[in-house]
Motif scaffolding. Structure first.
Motif, PDB file in Angstrom:
ATOM      1  N   UNK A  71      65.620  65.608   2.561  1.00  0.00           N
ATOM      2  CA  UNK A  71      65.557  64.775   3.758  1.00  0.00           C
ATOM      3  C   UNK A  71      64.093  64.551   4.139  1.00  0.00           C
ATOM      4  N   UNK A  72      63.745  63.315   4.439  1.00  0.00           N
ATOM      5  CA  UNK A  72      62.355  62.993   4.758  1.00  0.00           C
ATOM      6  C   UNK A  72      62.021  63.365   6.197  1.00  0.00           C
ATOM      7  N   UNK A  73      60.744  63.657   6.423  1.00  0.00           N
ATOM      8  CA  UNK A  73      60.263  64.062   7.742  1.00  0.00           C
ATOM      9  C   UNK A  73      60.247  62.880   8.707  1.00  0.00           C
ATOM     10  N   UNK A  74      60.256  63.193   9.985  1.00  0.00           N
ATOM     11  CA  UNK A  74      60.036  62.199  11.031  1.00  0.00           C
ATOM     12  C   UNK A  74      58.582  61.752  10.953  1.00  0.00           C
ATOM     13  N   UNK A  75      58.340  60.442  10.905  1.00  0.00           N
ATOM     14  CA  UNK A  75      56.972  59.920  10.837  1.00  0.00           C
ATOM     15  C   UNK A  75      56.423  59.755  12.248  1.00  0.00           C
ATOM     16  N   UNK A  76      55.315  60.424  12.516  1.00  0.00           N
ATOM     17  CA  UNK A  76      54.683  60.372  13.834  1.00  0.00           C
ATOM     18  C   UNK A  76      53.865  59.088  13.918  1.00  0.00           C
ATOM     19  N   UNK A  77      54.250  58.196  14.794  1.00  0.00           N
ATOM     20  CA  UNK A  77      53.650  56.864  14.892  1.00  0.00           C
ATOM     21  C   UNK A  77      52.439  56.905  15.826  1.00  0.00           C
ATOM     22  N   UNK A  78      51.253  57.078  15.248  1.00  0.00           N
ATOM     23  CA  UNK A  78      50.033  57.129  16.051  1.00  0.00           C
ATOM     24  C   UNK A  78      49.692  55.804  16.694  1.00  0.00           C
ATOM     25  N   UNK A  79      50.046  54.703  16.043  1.00  0.00           N
ATOM     26  CA  UNK A  79      49.768  53.387  16.620  1.00  0.00           C
ATOM     27  C   UNK A  79      50.555  53.187  17.912  1.00  0.00           C
ATOM     28  N   UNK A  80      51.838  53.564  17.880  1.00  0.00           N
ATOM     29  CA  UNK A  80      52.676  53.400  19.080  1.00  0.00           C
ATOM     30  C   UNK A  80      52.202  54.320  20.198  1.00  0.00           C
ATOM     31  N   UNK A  81      51.836  55.562  19.844  1.00  0.00           N
ATOM     32  CA  UNK A  81      51.362  56.507  20.858  1.00  0.00           C
ATOM     33  C   UNK A  81      50.054  56.036  21.474  1.00  0.00           C
ATOM     34  N   UNK A  82      49.162  55.494  20.645  1.00  0.00           N
ATOM     35  CA  UNK A  82      47.883  54.986  21.155  1.00  0.00           C
ATOM     36  C   UNK A  82      48.106  53.786  22.061  1.00  0.00           C
ATOM     37  N   UNK A  83      49.031  52.924  21.692  1.00  0.00           N
ATOM     38  CA  UNK A  83      49.349  51.765  22.531  1.00  0.00           C
ATOM     39  C   UNK A  83      49.904  52.220  23.884  1.00  0.00           C
ATOM     40  N   UNK A  84      50.760  53.216  23.852  1.00  0.00           N
ATOM     41  CA  UNK A  84      51.321  53.777  25.092  1.00  0.00           C
ATOM     42  C   UNK A  84      50.217  54.322  25.982  1.00  0.00           C
ATOM     43  N   UNK A  85      49.252  55.037  25.387  1.00  0.00           N
ATOM     44  CA  UNK A  85      48.151  55.609  26.164  1.00  0.00           C
ATOM     45  C   UNK A  85      47.258  54.508  26.727  1.00  0.00           C
ATOM     46  N   UNK A  86      46.971  53.484  25.926  1.00  0.00           N
ATOM     47  CA  UNK A  86      46.107  52.391  26.405  1.00  0.00           C
ATOM     48  C   UNK A  86      46.756  51.628  27.557  1.00  0.00           C
ATOM     49  N   UNK A  87      48.073  51.439  27.481  1.00  0.00           N
ATOM     50  CA  UNK A  87      48.773  50.749  28.572  1.00  0.00           C
ATOM     51  C   UNK A  87      48.648  51.532  29.873  1.00  0.00           C
ATOM     52  N   UNK A  88      48.773  52.846  29.786  1.00  0.00           N
ATOM     53  CA  UNK A  88      48.631  53.680  30.976  1.00  0.00           C
ATOM     54  C   UNK A  88      47.190  53.653  31.479  1.00  0.00           C
ATOM     55  N   UNK A  89      46.239  53.676  30.538  1.00  0.00           N
ATOM     56  CA  UNK A  89      44.824  53.640  30.911  1.00  0.00           C
ATOM     57  C   UNK A  89      44.468  52.329  31.615  1.00  0.00           C
ATOM     58  N   UNK A  90      45.037  51.224  31.139  1.00  0.00           N
ATOM     59  CA  UNK A  90      44.746  49.925  31.753  1.00  0.00           C
ATOM     60  C   UNK A  90      45.138  49.926  33.231  1.00  0.00           C
ATOM     61  N   UNK A  91      46.256  50.540  33.537  1.00  0.00           N
ATOM     62  CA  UNK A  91      46.690  50.639  34.935  1.00  0.00           C
ATOM     63  C   UNK A  91      45.727  51.519  35.740  1.00  0.00           C
ATOM     64  N   UNK A  92      45.330  52.641  35.144  1.00  0.00           N
ATOM     65  CA  UNK A  92      44.428  53.568  35.835  1.00  0.00           C
ATOM     66  C   UNK A  92      43.038  52.967  36.019  1.00  0.00           C
ATOM     67  N   UNK A  93      42.576  52.217  35.020  1.00  0.00           N
ATOM     68  CA  UNK A  93      41.270  51.555  35.122  1.00  0.00           C
ATOM     69  C   UNK A  93      41.301  50.505  36.229  1.00  0.00           C
ATOM     70  N   UNK A  94      42.398  49.746  36.321  1.00  0.00           N
ATOM     71  CA  UNK A  94      42.537  48.750  37.375  1.00  0.00           C
ATOM     72  C   UNK A  94      42.493  49.399  38.760  1.00  0.00           C
ATOM     73  N   UNK A  95      43.192  50.535  38.890  1.00  0.00           N
ATOM     74  CA  UNK A  95      43.197  51.252  40.173  1.00  0.00           C
ATOM     75  C   UNK A  95      41.803  51.777  40.512  1.00  0.00           C
ATOM     76  N   UNK A  96      41.085  52.284  39.491  1.00  0.00           N
ATOM     77  CA  UNK A  96      39.721  52.784  39.698  1.00  0.00           C
ATOM     78  C   UNK A  96      38.809  51.646  40.172  1.00  0.00           C
ATOM     79  N   UNK A  97      38.918  50.487  39.518  1.00  0.00           N
ATOM     80  CA  UNK A  97      38.055  49.355  39.855  1.00  0.00           C
ATOM     81  C   UNK A  97      38.306  48.869  41.287  1.00  0.00           C
ATOM     82  N   UNK A  98      39.566  48.849  41.695  1.00  0.00           N
ATOM     83  CA  UNK A  98      39.886  48.424  43.064  1.00  0.00           C
ATOM     84  C   UNK A  98      39.337  49.406  44.087  1.00  0.00           C
ATOM     85  N   UNK A  99      39.390  50.695  43.739  1.00  0.00           N
ATOM     86  CA  UNK A  99      38.960  51.731  44.680  1.00  0.00           C
ATOM     87  C   UNK A  99      37.445  51.801  44.787  1.00  0.00           C
TER      88      UNK A  99
END
Length: 293
Positions: free
Chosen positions: A1-29
């Motif tokens: 049985x093959x291993x679960x493939x850890x998708x670094x691209x998807x995880x990085x995209x998830x982190x960048x999306x969260x960062x974009x929100x946090x950066x926007x909040x920082x800039x407003x503040x």
């Protein structure tokens, strides 16, 4: 049985999306966006690609990007003077000097010239020391990215046997310290480690960062283990073409591991995303310090 493939691209995209929100909040503040300055000395092709990706992703999350390109024959003092200028620039929260540097430049001296508060690579002695002693620090981006992937995969890492192969200041040593903070039982191995195969077979988490292509065969992997392959090398195949591979022999390891990062597409995308996260953290800390002055 093959291993679960850890998708670094998807995880990085998830982190960048969260960062974009946090950066926007920082800039407003605070009335400004965080700023990341990247210095590239010379025209190393791989470095050119990395810098281009860093600049694009910095702007994608709403941060200011400052790019400085210096010729390969730039004197060391000129590079240090550029760092001094950026240390004083309030628009800049993070400074990254792209490695490797041309021969004749003292890498340690260059890294130590960066203000630790702007050291988003986490390479200065100040940040390395804070991490080693369990204090809040800017942590090297690749180990930070690995921890992000591991936490996404496992509800808890407490008590797991972790083996880190490679003892560099950039990956191996900080990786081991982060795993210790999660209360793993951690071993660091290297080229002189006796009976490396037996140690690999005991590891619930195997992080390989040696730079040696396909050094770890699949039958060394403990069945069901999580394998994080940090390495990336280009090798020539029998038909004359080349391909990118990691430090683990993927085709055999994928049949034994419980989860594994592919190369490319595993750890690599997380490194830049975590650089952006460090830049935001540096901006938040600097703003907090300035508010108390």
């Amino acid at each position: 049985m093959s291993a679960f493939l850890i998708d670094g691209k998807a995880a990085a995209r998830q982190l960048r999306e969260r960062l974009a929100q946090d950066v926007s909040a920082f800039a407003k503040r605070h009335g400004r966006a965080p700023g990341l300055a990247v210095i590239l000395v010379g025209t190393d092709p791989a470095s050119e690609v990395y810098v281009r990706n860093k600049v694009l992703q910095t702007e994608e999350v709403g941060m200011h990007s400052f790019e400085y390109r210096l010729p390969a024959d730039t004197p060391e003092e000129r590079l240090l003077a550029q760092i001094d200028t950026l240390n004083r620039d309030d628009r800049v929260d993070g400074i990254l000097v792209q490695l490797p540097l041309p021969a004749g430049i003292d890498v340690t001296r260059v890294i130590e010239r960066i203000d630790p508060a702007k050291d988003v690579d986490g390479f200065t002695i100040a940040n390395a020391g804070r991490l080693a002693t369990g204090l809040d620090a800017l942590v090297p981006c690749t180990p930070t990215g690995v921890m992000f992937l591991l936490r996404n995969l496992h509800p808890t890492l407490v008590g797991m046997n972790a083996l880190v192969i490679g003892a560099s200041n950039i990956v191996g040593k900080p990786m081991a310290r982060l795993l210790l903070q999660e209360r793993c039982t951690v071993t660091i191995a290297h080229s002189k480690t006796v009976d490396l195969e037996a140690r690999c077979r005991q590891a619930d988490i195997l992080v390989v960062a040696t730079g040696v292509p396909q050094m770890i065969p699949g039958d060394w992997v403990k069945p069901g283990a999580t394998v994080i392959d940090v390495g990336i090398s280009r090798i020539k195949q029998e038909n004359g073409t080349t391909k990118l591979v990691g430090d683990v022999h993927f085709e055999s390891a994928v049949e034994r591991a419980g989860a594994i990062t592919p190369v490319p597409g595993g750890v690599g995308p997380m490194t830049i995303a975590c650089l952006l996260a460090n830049t935001l953290s540096a901006a938040q800390r600097r703003t907090e310090v300035q508010s108390h002055l």
